[in-house]
Design an enzyme around this catalytic site. Structure first.
Site, short mmCIF file in Angstrom:
data_model
loop_
_atom_site.label_atom_id
_atom_site.label_comp_id
_atom_site.label_asym_id
_atom_site.label_seq_id
_atom_site.Cartn_x
_atom_site.Cartn_y
_atom_site.Cartn_z
N LEU A 87 0.85 -1.21 0.00
CA LEU A 87 0.00 0.00 0.00
C LEU A 87 0.87 1.25 0.00
O LEU A 87 0.86 2.04 -0.93
CB LEU A 87 -0.92 -0.01 1.22
CG LEU A 87 -1.66 1.30 1.53
CD1 LEU A 87 -2.58 1.70 0.37
CD2 LEU A 87 -2.43 1.22 2.84
N ASP A 88 1.63 1.42 1.07
CA ASP A 88 2.53 2.56 1.23
C ASP A 88 3.83 2.04 1.83
O ASP A 88 3.92 1.90 3.05
CB ASP A 88 1.87 3.60 2.15
CG ASP A 88 2.77 4.80 2.46
OD1 ASP A 88 3.88 4.87 1.92
OD2 ASP A 88 2.33 5.65 3.25
N PRO A 89 4.78 1.67 0.97
CA PRO A 89 4.87 1.94 -0.46
C PRO A 89 4.17 0.89 -1.32
O PRO A 89 4.07 -0.25 -0.93
CB PRO A 89 6.38 1.91 -0.71
CG PRO A 89 6.88 0.88 0.26
CD PRO A 89 6.04 1.05 1.50
#
Length: 412
Positions: A87-89
């Site tokens: 997701l993040d990253p």
């Protein structure tokens, strides 16, 4: 692990010590691809085993210097080592680069880029003073509060020490229904180069929380609860029970252990002068029970870990509760004709009650798609890579909507 794999045909649980090189190399060699979701400090060890066996690797972690050093060897071995694809990253890269490349293709420039992401309880489950619940390590969440932040703001390089990180939080507007705040996430200054947006006077990537979280968290920081120094009196081997008021008394160096005196000492540690927020923080301290003589502390060796144990008792997701992920990219664009507009991209997703959490899905699905594309021979760029170029990120992004993951874009 065996209980989990029993639900999925074709999966087998094994016990593996990642620091046992022979065992790790044997496990990696026995498979076409290894997905490494262990602590990021161990990824380089997995990649080295994969290089030796000439097998592919996928991780959802940032590329560390130790991993980057293996790029040439991975290319020589002819393996794909895909990283930063959660997701993040991960999803954040895909939707950011989509818009950046569209603007560049039309002859425009990105003058400002702000990206904030939060893994949070759904509003109806945000029912505690921090407005937060744990879907991963409580220790990891708290230690992140000590990280420095570095980013570009209006053409100036801003550097914030970990001790001041919570003070830097500011409101983030996405939808009127959400009271969100954001603060910088580590060093995002190099994303001007990484995303090829050299004209961006502002370039920041950050974390989102619900309003009130930074002030409460800063109070815990001011009290000294992020101290992870081992202490004998907090060791599990120490004799006798330890009530929470004694822990807080020792931490604050107070002569008295009465809840009233401890609360007075804690109130002096609250930075905000907003009277409502101060009341909310004191209410939260009482709710945590850390001034109570009747609440036993779980001895884990340090003030940080004793607090983690208490937070995990009170702030895990309950039966039927949903989590939520929200990600916003905001771009200030100068078009080819000199006009300006604002473009936004928002991904909002809720978990399934008693099913997959939104965080699990938005980390796991991109990772799974990348894995399938590599195994199918459709993603063939070798080396230690991240989804930074269209030939890598576009095939992954094309398949996300079929899994219920997308971004809503708007231009104003």
């Amino acid at each position: 692990a065996q209980e989990l794999t029993s639900k999925y045909p074709g999966s087998t649980a094994i016990s593996l010590d990642v620091e046992d090189d022979a065992a790790l190399e044997a496990a990696v060699a026995a498979h076409d691809l290894t997905i490494s979701l262990i602590p990021y400090t161990q990824h380089a060890r997995v990649i080295m085993a994969a290089i030796k066996a000439k097998k592919h690797v996928v991780t959802t972690s940032y590329i560390s210097p130790a991993m980057e050093e293996l790029d040439a060897a991975a290319k020589e071995a002819g393996i794909v080592c895909m990283n930063e694809i959660g997701l993040d990253p991960g999803i954040d890269h895909l939707y950011a680069l989509k818009i950046i490349n569209e603007v560049h293709a039309e002859g425009g420039k990105i003058k400002s880029f702000e990206s904030f992401c939060g893994g949070l309880p759904a509003p109806e489950a945000s029912n505690n003073p921090l407005g937060y619940k744990f879907s991963w390590s409580a220790r990891g969440v708290l230690l992140a509060l000590r990280n420095n932040a570095r980013y570009w703001q209006d053409g100036k390089l801003v550097e914030i020490e970990g001790k001041d990180l919570m003070d830097s939080a500011r409101p983030i507007f996405i939808y009127p229904a959400f009271a969100l705040v954001g603060y910088g996430n580590r060093d995002s200054s190099h994303y001007r180069q990484r995303y090829n947006i050299p004209h961006a006077e502002t370039c920041v990537r950050g974390t989102m929380r619900y309003q009130g979280f930074p002030e409460f968290a800063k109070t815990l920081v001011n009290m000294g609860f992020l101290d992870d120094t081992p202490r004998s009196e907090l060791s599990a081997a120490s004799a006798g029970d330890l009530p929470w008021n004694r822990v807080t008394q020792q931490l604050l160096g107070q002569a008295s252990a009465t809840p009233e005196d401890l609360l007075a000492a804690i109130e002096a540690k609250i930075d905000t002068q907003d009277p409502e927020l101060r009341k909310r923080i004191i209410h939260g301290i009482k709710w945590l029970g850390i001034t109570s003589p009747s609440v036993p502390a779980v001895k884990r060796g340090s003030y940080l870990d004793v607090l983690c144990a208490r937070l995990e008792e009170l702030m895990m997701y309950g039966e039927g509760e949903r989590d939520m992920i929200i990600l916003q990219h905001k771009f200030e664009v100068e078009n080819k004709d000199g006009s300006h507009n604002t473009r936004t991209s928002v991904t909002l997703m809720y978990g399934e009650p008693d099913g997959f959490q939104a965080m699990a899905k938005t980390v796991g699905v991109p990772c799974g798609i990348a894995t399938q594309l590599i195994l199918d021979g459709k993603l063939t760029t070798t080396g230690v890579i991240a989804p930074m170029t269209p030939e890598i990120y576009q095939p992954i992004m094309d398949l996300l909507p079929s899994e219920g993951i997308n971004a809503v874009e708007e231009t104003v």
